[in-house]
Design a protein around this motif. Sequence first.
Motif, PDB file in Angstrom:
ATOM      1  N   THR A 179      13.805 -14.072 -10.399  1.00  0.00           N
ATOM      2  CA  THR A 179      14.276 -13.027 -10.752  1.00  0.00           C
ATOM      3  C   THR A 179      14.546 -13.745 -12.116  1.00  0.00           C
ATOM      4  O   THR A 179      14.837 -15.206 -12.401  1.00  0.00           O
ATOM      5  CB  THR A 179      15.730 -12.118 -10.611  1.00  0.00           C
ATOM      6  OG1 THR A 179      16.297 -12.987  -9.933  1.00  0.00           O
ATOM      7  CG2 THR A 179      15.012 -11.433  -8.788  1.00  0.00           C
ATOM      8  N   ARG A 185      14.070  -4.424  -4.667  1.00  0.00           N
ATOM      9  CA  ARG A 185      13.763  -6.198  -4.397  1.00  0.00           C
ATOM     10  C   ARG A 185      14.285  -6.369  -3.287  1.00  0.00           C
ATOM     11  O   ARG A 185      13.962  -7.150  -2.884  1.00  0.00           O
ATOM     12  CB  ARG A 185      14.376  -6.558  -6.407  1.00  0.00           C
ATOM     13  CG  ARG A 185      13.564  -6.532  -7.045  1.00  0.00           C
ATOM     14  CD  ARG A 185      13.829  -7.666  -8.781  1.00  0.00           C
ATOM     15  NE  ARG A 185      15.775  -6.804  -8.745  1.00  0.00           N
ATOM     16  CZ  ARG A 185      16.066  -7.717  -9.619  1.00  0.00           C
ATOM     17  NH1 ARG A 185      15.139  -8.203 -10.891  1.00  0.00           N
ATOM     18  NH2 ARG A 185      16.727  -7.183 -10.097  1.00  0.00           N
ATOM     19  N   LYS A 209      20.314  -3.609 -15.410  1.00  0.00           N
ATOM     20  CA  LYS A 209      20.145  -4.075 -14.292  1.00  0.00           C
ATOM     21  C   LYS A 209      19.291  -5.340 -14.122  1.00  0.00           C
ATOM     22  O   LYS A 209      19.149  -5.877 -13.848  1.00  0.00           O
ATOM     23  CB  LYS A 209      19.946  -2.726 -13.200  1.00  0.00           C
ATOM     24  CG  LYS A 209      19.395  -3.124 -11.742  1.00  0.00           C
ATOM     25  CD  LYS A 209      18.953  -1.717 -10.811  1.00  0.00           C
ATOM     26  CE  LYS A 209      18.772  -2.413  -9.749  1.00  0.00           C
ATOM     27  NZ  LYS A 209      18.316  -0.997  -9.092  1.00  0.00           N
ATOM     28  N   ARG A 258      18.492  -7.234 -16.600  1.00  0.00           N
ATOM     29  CA  ARG A 258      19.275  -8.350 -17.264  1.00  0.00           C
ATOM     30  C   ARG A 258      20.269  -9.335 -16.040  1.00  0.00           C
ATOM     31  O   ARG A 258      19.473 -10.516 -15.981  1.00  0.00           O
ATOM     32  CB  ARG A 258      20.003  -8.356 -18.281  1.00  0.00           C
ATOM     33  CG  ARG A 258      19.963  -9.151 -19.467  1.00  0.00           C
ATOM     34  CD  ARG A 258      20.952  -8.937 -20.845  1.00  0.00           C
ATOM     35  NE  ARG A 258      21.694  -9.952 -21.045  1.00  0.00           N
ATOM     36  CZ  ARG A 258      21.630 -11.054 -21.699  1.00  0.00           C
ATOM     37  NH1 ARG A 258      20.273 -11.199 -21.722  1.00  0.00           N
ATOM     38  NH2 ARG A 258      22.333 -11.985 -22.045  1.00  0.00           N
ATOM     39  N   TRP A 259      20.905  -8.939 -14.928  1.00  0.00           N
ATOM     40  CA  TRP A 259      21.621  -9.521 -14.351  1.00  0.00           C
ATOM     41  C   TRP A 259      21.660  -8.922 -13.251  1.00  0.00           C
ATOM     42  O   TRP A 259      22.229  -9.808 -12.040  1.00  0.00           O
ATOM     43  CB  TRP A 259      22.998  -8.715 -14.498  1.00  0.00           C
ATOM     44  CG  TRP A 259      23.926  -9.354 -16.304  1.00  0.00           C
ATOM     45  CD1 TRP A 259      23.343  -8.352 -17.379  1.00  0.00           C
ATOM     46  CD2 TRP A 259      24.085 -10.690 -16.273  1.00  0.00           C
ATOM     47  NE1 TRP A 259      24.434  -9.762 -18.201  1.00  0.00           N
ATOM     48  CE2 TRP A 259      24.698 -10.189 -17.719  1.00  0.00           C
ATOM     49  CE3 TRP A 259      24.567 -12.029 -15.746  1.00  0.00           C
ATOM     50  CZ2 TRP A 259      25.244 -11.647 -18.642  1.00  0.00           C
ATOM     51  CZ3 TRP A 259      25.164 -13.124 -16.539  1.00  0.00           C
ATOM     52  CH2 TRP A 259      25.372 -12.955 -18.008  1.00  0.00           C
ATOM     53  N   GLY A 260      20.497  -8.526 -12.674  1.00  0.00           N
ATOM     54  CA  GLY A 260      20.312  -7.516 -11.322  1.00  0.00           C
ATOM     55  C   GLY A 260      20.374  -9.300 -10.208  1.00  0.00           C
ATOM     56  O   GLY A 260      20.454  -9.098  -9.181  1.00  0.00           O
ATOM     57  N   GLY A 261      19.194 -10.230 -11.054  1.00  0.00           N
ATOM     58  CA  GLY A 261      18.597 -11.479 -10.572  1.00  0.00           C
ATOM     59  C   GLY A 261      20.048 -12.357  -9.816  1.00  0.00           C
ATOM     60  O   GLY A 261      19.776 -12.454  -8.604  1.00  0.00           O
ATOM     61  N   LEU A 262      20.917 -12.009 -10.795  1.00  0.00           N
ATOM     62  CA  LEU A 262      21.960 -12.672  -9.823  1.00  0.00           C
ATOM     63  C   LEU A 262      23.088 -12.467  -9.078  1.00  0.00           C
ATOM     64  O   LEU A 262      23.494 -13.213  -8.099  1.00  0.00           O
ATOM     65  CB  LEU A 262      23.270 -12.481 -10.970  1.00  0.00           C
ATOM     66  CG  LEU A 262      24.889 -13.334 -11.473  1.00  0.00           C
ATOM     67  CD1 LEU A 262      23.529 -15.384 -11.270  1.00  0.00           C
ATOM     68  CD2 LEU A 262      25.507 -13.366 -12.570  1.00  0.00           C
ATOM     69  N   PHE A 284      21.370 -11.492  -6.427  1.00  0.00           N
ATOM     70  CA  PHE A 284      20.816 -12.354  -5.194  1.00  0.00           C
ATOM     71  C   PHE A 284      20.604 -13.358  -4.744  1.00  0.00           C
ATOM     72  O   PHE A 284      20.999 -14.489  -3.596  1.00  0.00           O
ATOM     73  CB  PHE A 284      19.067 -12.826  -5.525  1.00  0.00           C
ATOM     74  CG  PHE A 284      18.068 -11.765  -5.272  1.00  0.00           C
ATOM     75  CD1 PHE A 284      18.028 -10.920  -4.209  1.00  0.00           C
ATOM     76  CD2 PHE A 284      18.172 -10.367  -6.217  1.00  0.00           C
ATOM     77  CE1 PHE A 284      17.245  -9.897  -3.582  1.00  0.00           C
ATOM     78  CE2 PHE A 284      17.494  -9.312  -6.036  1.00  0.00           C
ATOM     79  CZ  PHE A 284      17.212  -8.358  -4.924  1.00  0.00           C
ATOM     80  N   VAL A 285      20.936 -14.378  -5.945  1.00  0.00           N
ATOM     81  CA  VAL A 285      21.922 -15.737  -5.694  1.00  0.00           C
ATOM     82  C   VAL A 285      23.451 -15.672  -5.781  1.00  0.00           C
ATOM     83  O   VAL A 285      23.998 -16.921  -5.338  1.00  0.00           O
ATOM     84  CB  VAL A 285      21.727 -16.527  -6.705  1.00  0.00           C
ATOM     85  CG1 VAL A 285      20.321 -16.595  -7.117  1.00  0.00           C
ATOM     86  CG2 VAL A 285      22.231 -16.155  -8.346  1.00  0.00           C
ATOM     87  N   PRO A 330      25.430 -14.695  -3.602  1.00  0.00           N
ATOM     88  CA  PRO A 330      26.125 -14.924  -1.816  1.00  0.00           C
ATOM     89  C   PRO A 330      26.285 -16.861  -2.001  1.00  0.00           C
ATOM     90  O   PRO A 330      27.406 -17.910  -1.806  1.00  0.00           O
ATOM     91  CB  PRO A 330      25.384 -14.777  -0.872  1.00  0.00           C
ATOM     92  CG  PRO A 330      24.823 -13.547  -1.426  1.00  0.00           C
ATOM     93  CD  PRO A 330      25.021 -14.084  -2.912  1.00  0.00           C
ATOM     94  N   LEU A 366      25.917 -18.719  -4.746  1.00  0.00           N
ATOM     95  CA  LEU A 366      26.722 -19.538  -5.523  1.00  0.00           C
ATOM     96  C   LEU A 366      28.371 -19.811  -4.718  1.00  0.00           C
ATOM     97  O   LEU A 366      28.856 -20.408  -5.491  1.00  0.00           O
ATOM     98  CB  LEU A 366      26.304 -19.313  -7.308  1.00  0.00           C
ATOM     99  CG  LEU A 366      24.834 -18.921  -7.428  1.00  0.00           C
ATOM    100  CD1 LEU A 366      25.437 -18.753  -8.822  1.00  0.00           C
ATOM    101  CD2 LEU A 366      25.383 -20.634  -7.838  1.00  0.00           C
TER     102      LEU A 366
END
Lengths: 299, 294
Positions: free
Chosen positions: A123, A202, B7, B9-13, B15-16, B18, B20
């Motif tokens: 992502t 995802r 979503k 733009r920021w959705g990936g955050l 996943f990381v 927990p 972080l």
Amino acid sequence: MTTTTMPTERRPAAPAPKPAHSGSAKPRWTFAGTATAVGAVLLAVLWLVPLLWALDTSLKPEPETTRAPITWLPEAPTGDAYRSVIEQGDLIRWFVNSTVVSILVTTLTLFVSVLAAYGFSRTTFPGRRVLFGLIIAGILVPPQVLIVPLFQEMTGLGLVDTYWGIVLPQVVAPVMVFVLKKFFDGISRDYEDAARVDGASRWRIVWSVMVPMSRPILVAVGIFTFIGAWNNFLWPFIVTTDPSMMTIPVGLANVQGSYGLRYAQIMASAVLGGLPLLIVYALFQRHVVRGVGDAGIKG
Amino acid sequence: MQRPDWKQRWGGLFFVAPFLLLFALFMLWPIASGFWNSFFNTSLAGVKHEFLGLQNWRDLFGDPAVWSSLKNTLVFTAMSTPPLVIIALIMALLANRKGLLGWLLRFSYFAPFVLPATVVTLIWVWIYQPGFGLVNGLLTAGGFAEIDWLNTENRAMLAVVITTVWWTVGFNFLLYLAALQGIPTQVYEAAAIDGANGRQQLFRITLPLLSRTTGLIVVLQLVASLKIFDQIYLMTNGGPNYATRPIIQYIYESGFTSYRIGYASAISYLFFAIIVIVAVAQFKLFSGRGEAAA
């Protein structure tokens, strides 16, 4: 991938393909090949002796352990030492604690590391590169240098002498994120594209595409995390003061004191403390060996 | 529902997040608070007494215990790293075979690595025991004088190193083994056709091809050895006469026995700096040159 022959022997080993004129691929008996095998076995025996000596001592009656000259095999093997160690009760409690802690550490580490690895691999979001760089830098930080401020923090959070106090700091494993991210980078995007066409989110893709495709490395990472958590000494030693919250390594650190000089009992507790992981390792040896190859060399 | 571009733009955050969160709480925060503490006279209860400025840092450079425990850590590292690399390599060359014998060799060489430090040290303290321990039993049976390994100043470190090699060599062994199994068979077949014998294949092919692995193992081992604490604390408690006390034990004692949190934090930072320097220097050294001593 592994060779059927053994070309890496120290000497002209039997199975190494011989110069053109011999041309046979079949293992052939040679003196050097046998000498190498004998050397390998002797080294293995040397490595097993301390374990066997511990087992041997644990089966002796107490008076026999301190007899000089030393006796090799117990004259009358007895399970007395094991019985007294177990009856004292603490060992079972520590065993339960170690099991709970190791399972929690392993599950949580895999869970958060898989998610983070996917996030960094697949992502994009603002600050992604900087954050990943920060986590890479975290690989260099030895947990040992954090014990003092971390203990203060745990005191502040009221987590001293709790499972969470033992578990949570161990879940932060930047190296796992790094290894898994590298592995995910190598998985073709075609699979998740196909899943996406089928309408998978995802979140679904992580658990039903990425995780199944990386099962071998997850098993290896999981086993090493489990072994590491089970064996961790310094942090549980600092964050537990109540004997009923101790893990096996921490609890056993005190037995020399509490059993006095009863060596059969000390060795019985060492054998019981070491046995679970020896069994785990014997069962999963293949995964461990392959996992080190996947994770260690490429990492 | 959220707007899709938000979503995207920021959705990936998500996943990381927990990881972080835990990373920030249990790594970044202690790093920062430790650094902050090193400028204060802080007690274990967390009550800040007074701002000391650089006093802790000045104390540290004038404290002989810092330097002697740092020296012990470096001596341990220098003594343990060569055998932990060389024996691992020999084991990998010996155990790189199929079948039951291969399985048994791999099991025996790696088995000690899965044991907890406490189990390892209980066994080895017993082995080194004067009078009726295994080593001294064999020494006296052979007509030699026995040695009180763990209570003799210039023997205790050697005893700890031997125990450490036995315990942890298995990990380096597995790294070497994985590298060996990654060398394509064709390389050896080609060499054999050219008439190379086993010894030549070992020194001209196997060892050179393992040099990258050796570099990696040396770096990992140096950093691991510098972090020595468990075995020494459990076997000698830093003795006799502090002859084996490593720097981490001094950090532990400063913080948890003397309750000098600020001072312990300052020493932690000194030690951290050394680890980073060693790791970076080694990495530069080995990634710069192709070959390394095997």
